[in-house]
Scaffold this active site. Structure first.
Site, PDB file in Angstrom:
ATOM      1  N   ASP A  57       0.859  -1.180   0.000  1.00  0.00           N
ATOM      2  CA  ASP A  57       0.000   0.000   0.000  1.00  0.00           C
ATOM      3  C   ASP A  57       0.903   1.241   0.000  1.00  0.00           C
ATOM      4  OD1 ASP A  57      -1.888  -1.971   0.342  1.00  0.00           O
ATOM      5  OD2 ASP A  57      -2.919  -0.989   2.009  1.00  0.00           O
ATOM      6  N   LYS A  86      -6.809   3.123  -2.789  1.00  0.00           N
ATOM      7  CA  LYS A  86      -7.133   3.127  -1.360  1.00  0.00           C
ATOM      8  C   LYS A  86      -7.377   4.555  -0.916  1.00  0.00           C
ATOM      9  CE  LYS A  86      -4.949   1.902   3.078  1.00  0.00           C
ATOM     10  NZ  LYS A  86      -3.784   1.232   3.720  1.00  0.00           N
ATOM     11  N   LYS A 124     -10.059  -0.017  -1.859  1.00  0.00           N
ATOM     12  CA  LYS A 124      -9.905  -0.304  -0.438  1.00  0.00           C
ATOM     13  C   LYS A 124     -10.288   0.939   0.351  1.00  0.00           C
ATOM     14  CE  LYS A 124      -6.478  -1.492   3.114  1.00  0.00           C
ATOM     15  NZ  LYS A 124      -5.076  -1.927   3.372  1.00  0.00           N
TER      16      LYS A 124
END
Length: 223
Positions: A88, A152, A181
Site C-alpha cells: 500500500d 485506497k 480499499k
C-alpha cells in the site's frame, strides 16, 4: 462473510511483539483476508502466517508519501524480500497539488512494474481528505494508467478517513478491473457494510474483531 473483506490493521508506532502476536492470532481465528502491518514487522508476520491463506500487507512511503521515488522503490523491494504479498503505497499529495500528474503516473508505473514482476499487488493510497473531487478523479486516472491494482482512500493519519462520497467518486473514476480499499475511521459493521455497498472490495480497519462480532450477533456474519 464480512471477514473476507477485512484487512486486520495495526500500524501504531508503538506496537511491539505482543501486539503483533495478538494481531496474527486474531487474523487466524477470524479468517481475515489479510493483515496490514509496518514494514519492520513483515518478516515476522509472514513467518507466523506461513501455513495460512492470509495476505501480508504493508505500507510504503507511509504515512506522508513525499519520499523520493527511489526511496519508495527501495522500500517496496525490501518489503517484497521480507515476504509482503501486497504493498500500500502513499501517493505524493504535494505532486498532485502541483498538478504534476505525469510525474505521479511515472512513479506509480515504476512501482507497479516492480510489484507485478514479483507477482505482488500494488494499492495506491490517495489520502482523499487532502484532495478536491477533481484531484481525486485525476489521481485515479493516472494511477489506473500506471497499472495499479487498487485505489485506497486513506492512511488513517489525515484529518478524515474514508467517506461514502469518496468511495462513490473513486468507483465512477476507475474501470471494473481495479479494486477499491476503504480505510480510515471504519469501526462498525454498519460502516463496513455501507462502504462495501458503495463499491469497496477491501476494508482496512483496526476494529476487525469487533466488526466480526457484530456480524455474528446480527446473524451468521453475512455482509
Amino acid at each position: 462473510m464480512i471477514a473476507q473483506y477485512l484487512e486486520h490493521t495495526l500500524l501504531s508506532p508503538t506496537a511491539a511483539f505482543a501486539e503483533m502476536d495478538k494481531l496474527v492470532a486474531e487474523a487466524i481465528e477470524h479468517h481475515f483476508v489479510g493483515v496490514c502491518v509496518p514494514p519492520f514487522w513483515v518478516k515476522k508476520v509472514k513467518r507466523d502466517l506461513r501455513q495460512h491463506d492470509i495476505a501480508v500487507v504493508t505500507v510504503v512511503g507511509f504515512p506522508l508519501g513525499y519520499n523520493r521515488s527511489e526511496v519508495k522503490r527501495y522500500e517496496l523491494q525490501s518489503c517484497i524480500r521480507d515476504g509482503a504479498d501486497e504493498l500500500d503505497v502513499v501517493m505524493n499529495v504535494g505532486a498532485v497539488k502541483a498538478g504534476a500528474y505525469p510525474w505521479v503516473k511515472q512513479e506509480m508505473a515504476a512501482l507497479a512494474q516492480e510489484a507485478h514482476q514479483h507477482e505482488r499487488l500494488l494499492k495506491v493510497i490517495l489520502e482523499t481528505a487532502y484532495l478536491s473531487p477533481e484531484e481525486i478523479v485525476q489521481s485515479c486516472k493516472v494511477c489506473v494508467e500506471a497499472g495499479v491494482d487498487f485505489i485506497k482512500t486513506s492512511t488513517g493519519y489525515a484529518p478524515e478517513g474514508a467517506t461514502l462520497e469518496g468511495i462513490r467518486l473513486i468507483k465512477e473514476s476507475i474501470p471494473a478491473g481495479v479494486g477499491i480499499k476503504a480505510s480510515g475511521g471504519i469501526r462498525t459493521l454498519a460502516q463496513a457494510q455501507a462502504f462495501i455497498a458503495a463499491g469497496a472490495e477491501r476494508i482496512g480497519t483496526s476494529a476487525g474483531v469487533s466488526i466480526v462480532a457484530e456480524a455474528q450477533q446480527a446473524g451468521g456474519g453475512a455482509v
